[in-house]
Design an enzyme around this catalytic site. Structure first.
Site, mmCIF file in Angstrom:
data_model
loop_
_atom_site.group_PDB
_atom_site.id
_atom_site.type_symbol
_atom_site.label_atom_id
_atom_site.label_comp_id
_atom_site.label_asym_id
_atom_site.label_seq_id
_atom_site.Cartn_x
_atom_site.Cartn_y
_atom_site.Cartn_z
ATOM 1 N N ASP A 36 0.023 1.029 16.785
ATOM 2 C CA ASP A 36 -0.143 0.349 15.638
ATOM 3 C C ASP A 36 0.889 -1.142 16.920
ATOM 4 O O ASP A 36 1.083 -0.827 17.411
ATOM 5 C CB ASP A 36 1.005 -0.027 14.264
ATOM 6 C CG ASP A 36 0.509 -0.733 13.180
ATOM 7 O OD1 ASP A 36 0.710 -1.786 13.516
ATOM 8 O OD2 ASP A 36 -0.451 0.023 12.630
ATOM 9 N N ASN A 86 -10.012 2.021 14.394
ATOM 10 C CA ASN A 86 -9.405 1.565 12.300
ATOM 11 C C ASN A 86 -9.099 0.406 12.779
ATOM 12 O O ASN A 86 -8.957 -0.687 12.296
ATOM 13 C CB ASN A 86 -8.406 2.854 12.032
ATOM 14 C CG ASN A 86 -7.945 2.217 10.928
ATOM 15 O OD1 ASN A 86 -8.818 1.743 9.432
ATOM 16 N ND2 ASN A 86 -6.871 1.874 10.878
ATOM 17 N N TYR A 152 -15.323 -12.126 10.061
ATOM 18 C CA TYR A 152 -14.828 -10.408 9.352
ATOM 19 C C TYR A 152 -17.064 -9.889 9.262
ATOM 20 O O TYR A 152 -17.082 -8.591 9.939
ATOM 21 C CB TYR A 152 -14.180 -10.502 8.036
ATOM 22 C CG TYR A 152 -13.851 -9.165 7.691
ATOM 23 C CD1 TYR A 152 -12.694 -8.514 8.309
ATOM 24 C CD2 TYR A 152 -14.791 -8.513 6.939
ATOM 25 C CE1 TYR A 152 -12.773 -7.399 8.320
ATOM 26 C CE2 TYR A 152 -14.352 -6.890 6.923
ATOM 27 C CZ TYR A 152 -13.037 -6.588 7.195
ATOM 28 O OH TYR A 152 -12.673 -5.192 6.685
ATOM 29 N N ILE A 185 -10.856 -1.134 -0.858
ATOM 30 C CA ILE A 185 -9.542 -0.610 -1.114
ATOM 31 C C ILE A 185 -8.198 -1.074 -1.321
ATOM 32 O O ILE A 185 -7.993 -2.259 -0.477
ATOM 33 C CB ILE A 185 -9.789 0.512 0.348
ATOM 34 C CG1 ILE A 185 -10.981 1.131 0.496
ATOM 35 C CG2 ILE A 185 -8.556 1.452 0.464
ATOM 36 C CD1 ILE A 185 -10.906 1.830 -0.257
#
Length: 279
Positions: A36, A86, A152, A185
């Protein structure tokens, strides 16, 4: 312990879907390399894991960072079994008639090129690994307009097609490639993509939480763990006959227009129903 003695790499690992997936894979025996850009969050995640999680700071818009991540995971454990590409954010929110080339390119680098390069630099370390599996985060936005800003949505549609192409390219190496398509989510992606002042961030998150409970037929907000469990399935031998496809995990958000599951909402037939003969 489905992932005992397996090595997994997860990007965007310090929060949300990535963090939930790291914790689940580690709890089932994997040694997880959590990557990350958030060094503080990633280090805290690793520190709490008793050595099951190794953190590496990684900006997935940097090809050099991605390569270093994959090389380190393989060097320290002997190879890579699972990759979850991800990492992401909301991208440039501008509509197509206003977006600048720089914003478009930045969104594609973050959401699409990073996945391609994640695959590219992981594969040499996955060759010969029994049950090798790559999972990519796409989105319900890949299905059609209306779920996200344009850049996106296009990037996530690209991830979906890349997944299919990579699955065919890598079949000869016995590496499976699949995608996950999250719906609404409850993560920070929505508030982080807006210019909300810090002092109003808690209020913004509360609004997102309330909206997410009413956005789809399943009347609760989607949780990062909902996605993590589907990722774990695709990474496991239970999905050994599954490649080149995606799992939509959206609580039914995309099954049809709202009136198809919410009878309080008018449909195109509502005005015509009013003309029916009650007799």
């Amino acid at each position: 312990m489905r992932f005992s003695k397996k090595t997994a790499v997860v990007t965007g690992a310090a929060s949300g879907i990535g963090k939930a997936t790291v914790l689940l894979l580690a709890s089932e025996g994997a040694h997880v390399f959590a990557a990350d850009i958030d060094a503080e969050g990633g280090a805290a995640l690793a520190a709490s894991s008793n050595g099951a999680i190794t953190f590496q700071q990684c900006d997935v818009t940097s090809v050099e960072d991605i390569k270093a991540l994959m090389d380190r995971a393989a060097a320290e454990t002997g190879g890579i079994d699972i990759v979850f590409n991800n990492a992401g954010a909301g991208g440039d929110p501008a509509p197509i008639e206003e977006i600048e080339a720089e914003g478009w390119d930045r969104t594609m680098d973050l959401l699409l090129r990073s996945v391609a390069m994640g695959i590219r630099f992981a594969v040499p370390h996955m060759l010969g690994r029994d049950g090798a599996s790559i999972i990519n985060t796409s989105s319900v936005a890949a299905i059609g307009p209306g779920y996200s800003p344009t850049a996106y949505a296009v990037a996530k549609a690209g991830v979906l097609h890349l997944t299919k192409c990579a699955a065919t390219d890598l079949a000869k190496h016995r590496i499976r490639v699949n995608a996950i398509q999250p719906g609404f989510i409850q993560t920070n992606i929505f508030t982080a993509s807006l210019n909300i002042p810090d002092e109003k961030m808690a209020e913004g998150k509360a609004i997102v939480s309330a909206l997410s409970e009413q956005a789809q037929p399943v009347q609760r907000g989607g949780q990062p763990e909902d996605i993590a469990r589907s990722v774990a399935y695709l990474a496991s031998d239970d999905a050994g006959f599954v490649t080149g496809t995606s799992i939509v995990v959206d609580g039914g958000l995309t099954i049809g227009p709202r009136h198809s599951w919410d009878d309080t909402q008018p449909s195109m037939f509502t005005p015509l129903r009013a003309l029916e003969d009650d007799a």
